[in-house]
Design a protein around this motif. Structure first.
Motif, short mmCIF file in Angstrom:
data_model
loop_
_atom_site.label_atom_id
_atom_site.label_comp_id
_atom_site.label_asym_id
_atom_site.label_seq_id
_atom_site.Cartn_x
_atom_site.Cartn_y
_atom_site.Cartn_z
N PRO A 5 -44.66 -46.59 -12.08
CA PRO A 5 -45.38 -46.64 -13.54
C PRO A 5 -44.89 -48.00 -14.41
CG PRO A 5 -44.70 -44.56 -13.00
CD PRO A 5 -44.72 -45.72 -11.92
N ILE A 6 -45.14 -48.45 -15.41
CA ILE A 6 -45.00 -49.47 -16.04
C ILE A 6 -43.60 -49.25 -16.82
CG2 ILE A 6 -45.57 -50.97 -17.38
CD1 ILE A 6 -48.51 -51.62 -16.66
N HIS A 7 -43.86 -47.77 -17.14
CA HIS A 7 -42.26 -47.60 -17.67
C HIS A 7 -41.46 -47.32 -16.73
CE1 HIS A 7 -43.90 -43.76 -16.46
NE2 HIS A 7 -42.34 -43.26 -16.11
N SER A 8 -40.93 -47.31 -15.18
CA SER A 8 -39.76 -47.73 -14.65
C SER A 8 -39.10 -49.01 -14.66
CB SER A 8 -40.52 -46.52 -13.77
OG SER A 8 -40.72 -45.26 -13.95
N ARG A 9 -40.27 -50.03 -14.54
CA ARG A 9 -39.96 -51.48 -14.15
C ARG A 9 -38.69 -52.62 -15.10
NH1 ARG A 9 -45.44 -55.33 -15.04
NH2 ARG A 9 -47.02 -54.19 -13.67
N LYS A 10 -38.07 -53.37 -14.95
CA LYS A 10 -36.80 -54.01 -15.33
C LYS A 10 -37.62 -54.23 -16.61
CE LYS A 10 -33.53 -51.50 -12.47
NZ LYS A 10 -33.76 -50.46 -12.23
N PRO A 11 -38.17 -54.32 -17.71
CA PRO A 11 -38.69 -55.17 -18.18
C PRO A 11 -37.64 -56.93 -18.85
CG PRO A 11 -37.76 -53.21 -19.66
CD PRO A 11 -37.67 -53.58 -18.70
N HIS A 12 -36.68 -56.43 -18.32
CA HIS A 12 -35.66 -57.84 -18.46
C HIS A 12 -35.80 -59.15 -17.06
CE1 HIS A 12 -32.82 -55.00 -16.32
NE2 HIS A 12 -32.60 -56.31 -16.24
N LEU A 13 -36.50 -58.31 -16.17
CA LEU A 13 -36.17 -58.95 -14.84
C LEU A 13 -37.89 -59.86 -14.68
CD1 LEU A 13 -35.05 -56.24 -12.13
CD2 LEU A 13 -33.60 -58.16 -12.62
N LEU A 14 -38.85 -59.49 -15.43
CA LEU A 14 -39.70 -60.58 -14.70
C LEU A 14 -40.52 -61.69 -16.04
CD1 LEU A 14 -41.76 -59.70 -12.95
CD2 LEU A 14 -43.47 -58.32 -15.20
N PRO A 15 -39.04 -61.13 -17.04
CA PRO A 15 -39.42 -63.11 -17.90
C PRO A 15 -38.82 -63.85 -17.47
CG PRO A 15 -39.20 -61.09 -19.18
CD PRO A 15 -38.88 -60.81 -18.14
N GLU A 16 -37.46 -63.36 -16.54
CA GLU A 16 -37.16 -64.46 -15.88
C GLU A 16 -37.39 -65.17 -14.36
OE1 GLU A 16 -34.02 -65.11 -16.87
OE2 GLU A 16 -34.13 -63.40 -19.10
#
Length: 97
Positions: A5-16
């Motif tokens: 689920p989206i809340h389990s993503r590490k949001p700082h990784l995708l923008p990198e």
């Protein structure tokens, strides 16, 4: 990389990630979810279950993406790679190219 689920993503990784890779990955993730739902529907039919029953079991379930690259090796017997693993999931979709 956990993608759902989206809340389990590490949001700082995708923008990198480079934008082209990020966009391709987002599209690939969405298509995998569609494919998994379709396959679960076929599985439900084969098991004589209602389609919704099977989807309910996996609704908003865990999804992850793992990418590995193995360049050609002149001595394949010396190659060390990923350790063996098992998938504790309802379905695994492998893209091998």
């Amino acid at each position: 990389m956990t993608t759902n689920p989206i809340h389990s993503r590490k949001p700082h990784l995708l923008p990198e990630l480079p934008p082209a890779l990020r966009d391709s990955l987002e599209c690939y993730i969405a298509e995998l979810q569609k494919l998994a739902k379709m396959l679960l529907g076929f599985m439900a039919k084969a098991l004589k279950l209602e389609k919704g029953e099977m989807e309910e079991l996996f609704d908003d379930g865990m999804q992850s993406v793992r990418m590995s690259y193995y360049p050609p090796c002149p001595q394949p017997e010396l190659v060390m790679g990923l350790t063996s693993h098992s998938d504790a999931s309802g379905i695994s979709i492998l893209l091998q190219s």
